[in-house]
Design a protein around this motif. Sequence first.
Motif, PDB file in Angstrom:
ATOM      1  N   ARG A   1       0.812  -1.216   0.000  1.00 48.75           N
ATOM      2  CA  ARG A   1       0.000   0.000   0.000  1.00 48.75           C
ATOM      3  C   ARG A   1       0.846   1.267   0.000  1.00 48.75           C
ATOM      4  NH1 ARG A   1      -4.407  -0.166   4.620  1.00 48.75           N
ATOM      5  NH2 ARG A   1      -5.306   1.525   3.364  1.00 48.75           N
ATOM      6  N   TRP A   2       2.036   1.208   0.634  1.00 47.11           N
ATOM      7  CA  TRP A   2       2.848   2.420   0.686  1.00 47.11           C
ATOM      8  C   TRP A   2       4.331   2.079   0.630  1.00 47.11           C
ATOM      9  CZ3 TRP A   2       6.535   2.853   4.420  1.00 47.11           C
ATOM     10  CH2 TRP A   2       6.360   2.138   5.618  1.00 47.11           C
ATOM     11  N   SER A   3       5.101   3.068   0.198  1.00 41.82           N
ATOM     12  CA  SER A   3       6.548   2.993   0.235  1.00 41.82           C
ATOM     13  C   SER A   3       7.063   4.396   0.547  1.00 41.82           C
ATOM     14  CB  SER A   3       7.115   2.482  -1.093  1.00 41.82           C
ATOM     15  OG  SER A   3       8.508   2.234  -0.972  1.00 41.82           O
ATOM     16  N   ALA A   4       8.363   4.545   0.678  1.00 42.54           N
ATOM     17  CA  ALA A   4       8.916   5.852   1.042  1.00 42.54           C
ATOM     18  C   ALA A   4      10.331   5.989   0.496  1.00 42.54           C
ATOM     19  CB  ALA A   4       8.914   6.035   2.563  1.00 42.54           C
ATOM     20  N   SER A   5      10.776   7.242   0.387  1.00 40.72           N
ATOM     21  CA  SER A   5      12.124   7.509  -0.094  1.00 40.72           C
ATOM     22  C   SER A   5      12.571   8.857   0.458  1.00 40.72           C
ATOM     23  CB  SER A   5      12.160   7.485  -1.627  1.00 40.72           C
ATOM     24  OG  SER A   5      13.500   7.586  -2.096  1.00 40.72           O
ATOM     25  N   GLY A   6      13.654   9.393  -0.119  1.00 44.28           N
ATOM     26  CA  GLY A   6      14.235  10.638   0.371  1.00 44.28           C
ATOM     27  C   GLY A   6      13.691  11.869  -0.331  1.00 44.28           C
ATOM     28  N   GLU A   7      13.839  13.000   0.333  1.00 43.78           N
ATOM     29  CA  GLU A   7      13.362  14.275  -0.203  1.00 43.78           C
ATOM     30  C   GLU A   7      14.000  14.613  -1.540  1.00 43.78           C
ATOM     31  OE1 GLU A   7      13.497  19.003   1.115  1.00 43.78           O
ATOM     32  OE2 GLU A   7      13.662  17.437   2.657  1.00 43.78           O
ATOM     33  N   SER A   8      15.285  14.330  -1.691  1.00 44.32           N
ATOM     34  CA  SER A   8      15.970  14.642  -2.956  1.00 44.32           C
ATOM     35  C   SER A   8      15.410  13.829  -4.112  1.00 44.32           C
ATOM     36  CB  SER A   8      17.475  14.388  -2.816  1.00 44.32           C
ATOM     37  OG  SER A   8      18.042  15.261  -1.877  1.00 44.32           O
ATOM     38  N   VAL A   9      14.944  12.618  -3.827  1.00 48.16           N
ATOM     39  CA  VAL A   9      14.314  11.795  -4.865  1.00 48.16           C
ATOM     40  C   VAL A   9      13.026  12.451  -5.326  1.00 48.16           C
ATOM     41  CG1 VAL A   9      13.281   9.552  -5.385  1.00 48.16           C
ATOM     42  CG2 VAL A   9      15.364   9.675  -4.009  1.00 48.16           C
ATOM     43  N   LEU A  10      12.262  13.012  -4.392  1.00 49.96           N
ATOM     44  CA  LEU A  10      11.038  13.723  -4.762  1.00 49.96           C
ATOM     45  C   LEU A  10      11.361  14.947  -5.609  1.00 49.96           C
ATOM     46  CD1 LEU A  10       8.013  14.291  -4.638  1.00 49.96           C
ATOM     47  CD2 LEU A  10       8.392  15.422  -2.423  1.00 49.96           C
ATOM     48  N   VAL A  11      12.353  15.712  -5.197  1.00 47.86           N
ATOM     49  CA  VAL A  11      12.743  16.910  -5.971  1.00 47.86           C
ATOM     50  C   VAL A  11      13.121  16.516  -7.395  1.00 47.86           C
ATOM     51  CG1 VAL A  11      14.494  18.709  -6.180  1.00 47.86           C
ATOM     52  CG2 VAL A  11      13.445  18.243  -3.954  1.00 47.86           C
TER      53      VAL A  11
ATOM     54  N   PHE B   1       5.669   8.256   0.265  1.00 46.41           N
ATOM     55  CA  PHE B   1       5.948   9.345   1.193  1.00 46.41           C
ATOM     56  C   PHE B   1       7.438   9.686   1.088  1.00 46.41           C
ATOM     57  CE2 PHE B   1       2.327   6.984   2.728  1.00 46.41           C
ATOM     58  CZ  PHE B   1       1.447   7.956   3.165  1.00 46.41           C
ATOM     59  N   PHE B   2       7.776  10.938   1.375  1.00 46.87           N
ATOM     60  CA  PHE B   2       9.167  11.364   1.237  1.00 46.87           C
ATOM     61  C   PHE B   2       9.625  12.056   2.515  1.00 46.87           C
ATOM     62  CE2 PHE B   2       7.411  10.914  -2.971  1.00 46.87           C
ATOM     63  CZ  PHE B   2       8.407  10.226  -3.638  1.00 46.87           C
ATOM     64  N   ARG B   3      10.770  11.632   2.990  1.00 46.94           N
ATOM     65  CA  ARG B   3      11.272  12.074   4.295  1.00 46.94           C
ATOM     66  C   ARG B   3      11.672  13.541   4.259  1.00 46.94           C
ATOM     67  NH1 ARG B   3      17.377  11.423   4.769  1.00 46.94           N
ATOM     68  NH2 ARG B   3      17.225  10.667   6.910  1.00 46.94           N
ATOM     69  N   ASP B   4      11.524  14.209   5.364  1.00 47.00           N
ATOM     70  CA  ASP B   4      12.086  15.538   5.552  1.00 47.00           C
ATOM     71  C   ASP B   4      13.569  15.342   5.843  1.00 47.00           C
ATOM     72  OD1 ASP B   4      13.059  17.925   6.854  1.00 47.00           O
ATOM     73  OD2 ASP B   4      10.980  18.575   7.066  1.00 47.00           O
ATOM     74  N   ASP B   5      14.383  15.571   4.820  1.00 46.02           N
ATOM     75  CA  ASP B   5      15.817  15.288   4.969  1.00 46.02           C
ATOM     76  C   ASP B   5      16.467  16.133   6.055  1.00 46.02           C
ATOM     77  OD1 ASP B   5      15.791  13.341   3.058  1.00 46.02           O
ATOM     78  OD2 ASP B   5      16.669  14.554   1.462  1.00 46.02           O
TER      79      ASP B   5
END
Length: 569
Positions: free
Chosen positions: A297-307, A342-346
């Motif tokens: 249902r969910w996964s997550a990665s880093g803020e730079s990946v989102l950028v 979801f993307f972490r607040d680096d």
Amino acid sequence: MNPINLVLLWHMHQPDYRDHETGEFLLPWVYLHAIKDYTDMAHHLESHPRIKVVINFVPVLLDQLEDYIQQFAQGEIRDPLLRLLSKPDLNLITAKERAYILDSCFRSNHTTMLEPYPAYRHLRDLYAMLREQGDKDLMYVSDQYIADLLTWYHLAWTGESVRRSHAIVVQLMTQGKNFSFADRMQLFNLIGELIQDLIPRYRKLAVSGQIELSITPHYHPLAPLLIDFSSARDSEPNAVLPSSAAYPGGRERVVFHLESSITSHQQRFNVEPTGIWPAEGAISTALLNILMESGCRWSASGESVLVNSLRKSNPDQFLPDRNQYLYRPYQIADKDKSILCFFRDDKLSDMIGFEYSKWFGRDAAEHFVYTIEKIRQEAQSIENQIVSVILDGENAWESYPYNGYYFLNDLYELLSNHPHIQTTTYQDYIDNHNFSRTEIKVLPAVAAGSWVYGTFSTWIGDHDKNLAWDLLCAAKQSYDLVMKSGRLTDQEMRLAELQLASCESSDWFWWLGDYNSPQAVASFDRLFRKNLSNLYRLLKLPVPAVVLEPISHGVGRGAGLNETMRRSS
């Protein structure tokens, strides 16, 4: 305004330190982190029942914890350092064992784990004095010195919660020296009890709904690279790739790790996991498609990946302030399947990982809460705001006084009573908001990358890392040929498959090359090549000469750094 949602995801991971040929543990980090960090982290949650978090256990870590439980139950210890702690007569140990103890028992953060203890400092100073005279003088180190050193090393690695609840630790620390065999055995038995209690404690927290247990593919592979080396060029167009064109059958291997992880979770916790933190937060479109197919249902990665992904999705569009895009989930869809990312607040994650250890615990906790309050005000345009703080759940605390006890205690206390910050889990967040595919922002394109710099440079691109990939590719080609040949029995094929899985861990590539210290590089270089050698033997093939030669030597710049962690930028 509604309360802002906060997810703390603590990632618990150690690579497979076992020599599967002998069953011996070649490095002690699993049980040392167990009696310090995994124990303390459970204690803080038990002490603050209103706090919700995500705990991410990598199955290979749980495999090893259960292995230690069996060792204690059977009375056959296969970890050399733990075995030496419980050895009755240290006067009879070999010169090699003596050297191993002296080499191992000062491996820690000296500022927080050695300097506070005068008796332990004295042992270090004596060792340094003898080293100045030459290694030959170390033969004069007495068995009592060895006993005291073994005891102090394990005392230094006990968690703060352990010291507050087990009188034997305080008693031994107060005694300070001249530890007897009975003293050492009391400590040894306590270690066994702590490890045995760990998984049941986290299982109980999960059953109560206080934590969500998420997973990582079983042996922590850098999945996007297993699938496609060229994914490294999404974030670094000029990345130098290994000589091998691709990892043979990489997609199938990722599926193997994922399915094995899901099965492991079901067997241990009697539920299916709903979310996956990929190894190193490393994602790609191909990996996310595999996760969707698994029902994740969910996964997550880093803020730079989102950028990088937002820029890839809209190359001509100006990227707004991070408060306008970071604190929400994104949907990645493929035909009739989708997954929330979801993307972490680096910045906040790195504050815990690298900066707050230098602050007073209360000041750090208050600063963290203030920062969340500020985000709530500045990200008002985002509905159902969610802040993701994701980092290692074990490696940061070595740099904190008292293993981060006061920081975590104060942080959880402040968050428990805060009217505008709601700690939650990803599963609860998704369930509570009942998102439909039309109500959530879609991320049209995903730029492959990890939580470290938003790239894969920590695992590929360096000469030594690429050489390791080429060695692994060659071993996998041999594996494929032998597995198809019919030369192995079903049991032999199963053992070879598990040994290959250990070779595929991301950790080996992390340590090779780059800025890591020679001592750390040498340990993990040997482990990786030992795994490859064991694989060839299981395939009944000669071990190639190149596998017997060191791959990397380190450059020495890692001295004084926490090499087990890296900043996001």
